[in-house]
Design an enzyme around this catalytic site. Structure first.
Site, PDB file in Angstrom:
ATOM      1  N   ARG A   1      21.702  15.832  -8.506  1.00  0.00           N
ATOM      2  CA  ARG A   1      21.194  14.462  -8.284  1.00  0.00           C
ATOM      3  C   ARG A   1      21.714  13.398  -9.527  1.00  0.00           C
ATOM      4  NH1 ARG A   1      20.581  13.725  -2.447  1.00  0.00           N
ATOM      5  NH2 ARG A   1      19.392  15.229  -1.671  1.00  0.00           N
TER       6      ARG A   1
ATOM      7  N   ARG B   1       1.676 -12.163   5.206  1.00  0.00           N
ATOM      8  CA  ARG B   1       3.193 -12.216   5.259  1.00  0.00           C
ATOM      9  C   ARG B   1       3.841 -11.921   6.510  1.00  0.00           C
ATOM     10  NH1 ARG B   1       5.252 -11.677   0.016  1.00  0.00           N
ATOM     11  NH2 ARG B   1       7.150 -11.994   0.958  1.00  0.00           N
TER      12      ARG B   1
ATOM     13  N   HIS C   1      -4.839 -15.368   9.453  1.00  0.00           N
ATOM     14  CA  HIS C   1      -4.016 -14.404   9.261  1.00  0.00           C
ATOM     15  C   HIS C   1      -4.360 -13.190  10.359  1.00  0.00           C
ATOM     16  CE1 HIS C   1      -2.592 -16.523   5.851  1.00  0.00           C
ATOM     17  NE2 HIS C   1      -3.981 -16.055   4.896  1.00  0.00           N
TER      18      HIS C   1
ATOM     19  N   PRO D   1       0.973  -1.036  -0.121  1.00  0.00           N
ATOM     20  CA  PRO D   1       0.032   0.036  -0.034  1.00  0.00           C
ATOM     21  C   PRO D   1       0.997   1.112  -0.061  1.00  0.00           C
ATOM     22  CG  PRO D   1      -0.806  -1.478   1.568  1.00  0.00           C
ATOM     23  CD  PRO D   1       0.411  -2.125   1.363  1.00  0.00           C
ATOM     24  N   GLU D   2       0.523   2.273  -0.694  1.00  0.00           N
ATOM     25  CA  GLU D   2       1.195   3.603  -1.040  1.00  0.00           C
ATOM     26  C   GLU D   2       0.375   4.583  -0.453  1.00  0.00           C
ATOM     27  OE1 GLU D   2       2.806   3.873  -4.773  1.00  0.00           O
ATOM     28  OE2 GLU D   2       2.986   1.854  -5.109  1.00  0.00           O
TER      29      GLU D   2
END
Length: 270
Positions: A148, A109, A90, A4-5
């Site tokens: 950069r 996980r 889970h 998830p972002e």
């Protein structure tokens, strides 16, 4: 699996804020001990939820005495339920609340973490400015990128510079801005920096409106799905035609991540 972002976490935070702000934790059951990390003198029971906030991909509960900070990692899910879920698959943590509801943390996980700390900075110390922070401006981005040599996608993935962006929304933002993911960050130039900044804001806003992207494990706090997966232009569309120019979308490995782009719309300029 997809982590998830910012849009997914923002969706969760907005829902948690509406459902839980002002409620009080009354108990905790831990089913996987590594999930919950707390300082010795702190307890979650009896703590009132004063606010629910976000920085980058972190969910931040501001409590009456301390902070509870969650990172979902790859498969973490925070679900608000009216009933306990002791036997569900889970389930790693279950918080009971004074309202009679439960905040359940599922994680297939087992990489997700929930931290209970007296000082949020100990957890967020290496987290940069949030991509939706009012201080994140076009000029701020320009200064960050100056000189950069790092490739632009690698730079955007690094959470110590800009927090919240990940694989999906970087690919989508770079496509919208017409920037190749392997272009050196310091060589974008003023016009490309402007396009990138605007693209990031548009892509994130659209994804939040669509309640995030569900490609694998991401769920809202009610167990629902996001819908932004239906609006992706390049991510997950390798070997399909570009929706703008009909060129075949390519997928490469970059910084250890699958990276999607259109060779025509995003030419590599060195």
């Amino acid at each position: 699996m997809v982590m998830p972002e910012l849009p997914e976490v923002e969706t969760i935070v907005r829902e948690l804020r509406q459902k839980l702000r002002g409620d009080t934790f009354t108990g905790l059951k831990v089913y996987w001990t590594r999930t919950f990390v707390k300082e010795k003198k702190l307890e979650v029971s009896g703590q009132k939820i004063k606010a629910v906030e976000r920085k980058g991909k972190y969910i931040i509960f501001r409590l009456s005495a301390g902070w509870m900070i969650t990172h979902l990692r790859m498969t973490g899910q925070l679900i608000v339920d009216d009933r306990p879920a002791d036997n569900r698959k889970h389930l790693r943590l279950s918080f009971s609340l004074a309202s009679g509801r439960y905040l359940q943390f599922y994680d297939m996980r087992k990489f997700g973490r929930i931290y209970l700390t007296a000082d949020e900075k100990t957890i967020l110390v290496n987290t940069g400015l949030d991509a939706l922070d009012a201080r994140f401006t076009e000029n701020y981005l320009k200064e960050l990128l100056k000189n950069r040599s790092t490739r632009i996608k690698s730079f955007l993935l690094d959470q110590k510079y800009i927090a919240g962006l990940g694989n999906i929304y970087i690919d989508e933002s770079l496509f919208l801005a017409g920037i190749h993911p392997e272009m050196p960050a310091g060589k974008l130039g003023k016009n490309r920096v402007k396009k990138l900044y605007e693209a990031i804001q548009l892509i994130l806003a659209g994804a939040i409106e669509n309640m995030g992207t569900t490609l694998s494990d991401y769920r809202t706090t009610g167990g629902g799905f996001g819908s932004n997966q239906y609006y992706l232009k390049v991510y997950g569309r390798e070997e399909q035609s570009c929706l703008v120019c009909k060129t075949v979308i390519k997928k490469i490995r970059h910084a250890g991540r699958g990276t999607h782009f259109c060779p025509t719309c995003q030419p590599l300029v060195l």
